[in-house]
Motif scaffolding. Sequence first.
Motif, PDB file in Angstrom:
ATOM      1  N   TRP A   1       6.806 -51.156 -12.146  1.00 21.90           N
ATOM      2  CA  TRP A   1       8.207 -50.794 -12.339  1.00 21.90           C
ATOM      3  C   TRP A   1       8.280 -49.557 -13.228  1.00 21.90           C
ATOM      4  O   TRP A   1       7.494 -49.407 -14.166  1.00 21.90           O
ATOM      5  N   ARG A   2       9.220 -48.672 -12.932  1.00 22.88           N
ATOM      6  CA  ARG A   2       9.497 -47.547 -13.814  1.00 22.88           C
ATOM      7  C   ARG A   2      10.480 -48.017 -14.878  1.00 22.88           C
ATOM      8  O   ARG A   2      11.495 -48.646 -14.577  1.00 22.88           O
ATOM      9  N   MET A   3      10.153 -47.726 -16.137  1.00 21.22           N
ATOM     10  CA  MET A   3      11.013 -48.117 -17.243  1.00 21.22           C
ATOM     11  C   MET A   3      12.011 -47.000 -17.538  1.00 21.22           C
ATOM     12  O   MET A   3      11.759 -45.835 -17.205  1.00 21.22           O
ATOM     13  N   PRO A   4      13.147 -47.314 -18.150  1.00 18.70           N
ATOM     14  CA  PRO A   4      14.159 -46.279 -18.413  1.00 18.70           C
ATOM     15  C   PRO A   4      13.639 -45.104 -19.231  1.00 18.70           C
ATOM     16  O   PRO A   4      14.137 -43.980 -19.081  1.00 18.70           O
TER      17      PRO A   4
ATOM     18  N   ALA B   1      15.050 -53.841 -20.122  1.00 18.50           N
ATOM     19  CA  ALA B   1      15.992 -53.950 -19.006  1.00 18.50           C
ATOM     20  C   ALA B   1      15.989 -52.635 -18.225  1.00 18.50           C
ATOM     21  O   ALA B   1      15.440 -51.627 -18.663  1.00 18.50           O
ATOM     22  N   GLY B   2      16.605 -52.660 -17.053  1.00 16.89           N
ATOM     23  CA  GLY B   2      16.726 -51.449 -16.251  1.00 16.89           C
ATOM     24  C   GLY B   2      15.451 -51.024 -15.556  1.00 16.89           C
ATOM     25  O   GLY B   2      15.245 -49.829 -15.294  1.00 16.89           O
ATOM     26  N   LEU B   3      14.577 -51.983 -15.225  1.00 12.51           N
ATOM     27  CA  LEU B   3      13.330 -51.657 -14.533  1.00 12.51           C
ATOM     28  C   LEU B   3      13.614 -51.287 -13.075  1.00 12.51           C
ATOM     29  O   LEU B   3      14.456 -51.904 -12.417  1.00 12.51           O
ATOM     30  N   VAL B   4      12.886 -50.288 -12.581  1.00 18.55           N
ATOM     31  CA  VAL B   4      13.033 -49.856 -11.192  1.00 18.55           C
ATOM     32  C   VAL B   4      11.711 -50.113 -10.469  1.00 18.55           C
ATOM     33  O   VAL B   4      10.673 -49.566 -10.867  1.00 18.55           O
ATOM     34  N   PRO B   5      11.703 -50.955  -9.426  1.00 15.64           N
ATOM     35  CA  PRO B   5      10.451 -51.254  -8.720  1.00 15.64           C
ATOM     36  C   PRO B   5       9.811 -49.994  -8.142  1.00 15.64           C
ATOM     37  O   PRO B   5      10.498 -49.107  -7.630  1.00 15.64           O
ATOM     38  N   LEU B   6       8.483 -49.919  -8.222  1.00 16.74           N
ATOM     39  CA  LEU B   6       7.735 -48.796  -7.671  1.00 16.74           C
ATOM     40  C   LEU B   6       7.221 -49.140  -6.279  1.00 16.74           C
ATOM     41  O   LEU B   6       6.837 -50.287  -6.019  1.00 16.74           O
ATOM     42  N   PRO B   7       7.166 -48.157  -5.387  1.00 17.48           N
ATOM     43  CA  PRO B   7       6.503 -48.403  -4.098  1.00 17.48           C
ATOM     44  C   PRO B   7       5.015 -48.631  -4.341  1.00 17.48           C
ATOM     45  O   PRO B   7       4.452 -48.142  -5.327  1.00 17.48           O
TER      46      PRO B   7
END
Length: 242
Positions: free
Chosen positions: A17-20, A116-122
Amino acid sequence: MKFSKNAGREPEVAEGWRMPDGRTLVGGPTTPLSTTLLHLHGILGPDGEPLTVQRVYYVLDASGALDRVYDTTTVSVEFELSATTYRVEGTTLYAYRSAVDSHVRESRHERRVEHAGLVPLPPHEVPSPELVGAALADLERREEGRAATDRGSHEALRASFVAALPDRPGREALDLELTLEGDRPVVRLDGRVLWRAPETEFPHRTLMFLLRSALSAAWRDRPADIVPSPDILAHPLWDPWN
């Protein structure tokens, strides 16, 4: 705070996951988590049932260096045994902590947001197990250096406390009190300040452990103890979860 890396476990990263703040959170393999980790029960989840799996999470910065490891830990202080584990749920990394006081047989259970605000990575952007393994080895080398520094500061603190103790406390039982003078921990004996903590900030539970071990070594079989005052027990540095 110190995080265990469970030596020998391969960091087989499957998710990221990409963190903020731009760093990367990567998840290792899931493994079983004991439901009797705290004897009476395990770490309880949001539904009140024991969590049955655990996972290690690694935080890497933009250079690929490992900033932090989130792994299941257990801590025992006096009558309290506590354990913490971590889980990504949706877009948030949570810490789950349960604690059992064996003296009064009471339990506490808490969930705290770590990130919080994690963005899943491909999948193709998730760091490889080899990269995480190399970063983990580098972090362990850095932590070994910090641990050596900590040991030195702990020994210096114990030595300064022992130097402040009376030479011959006698045979009567003595209760020293760890309390606060402003924001600075001090030890009092019969109301008099016997010792002041150095400027270095120690968690108060750690400070209590260090002072008790020094007292035991210095006075050996002479009856004495250090008890925390109410203001120490209520201070955030006693237990950061309170």
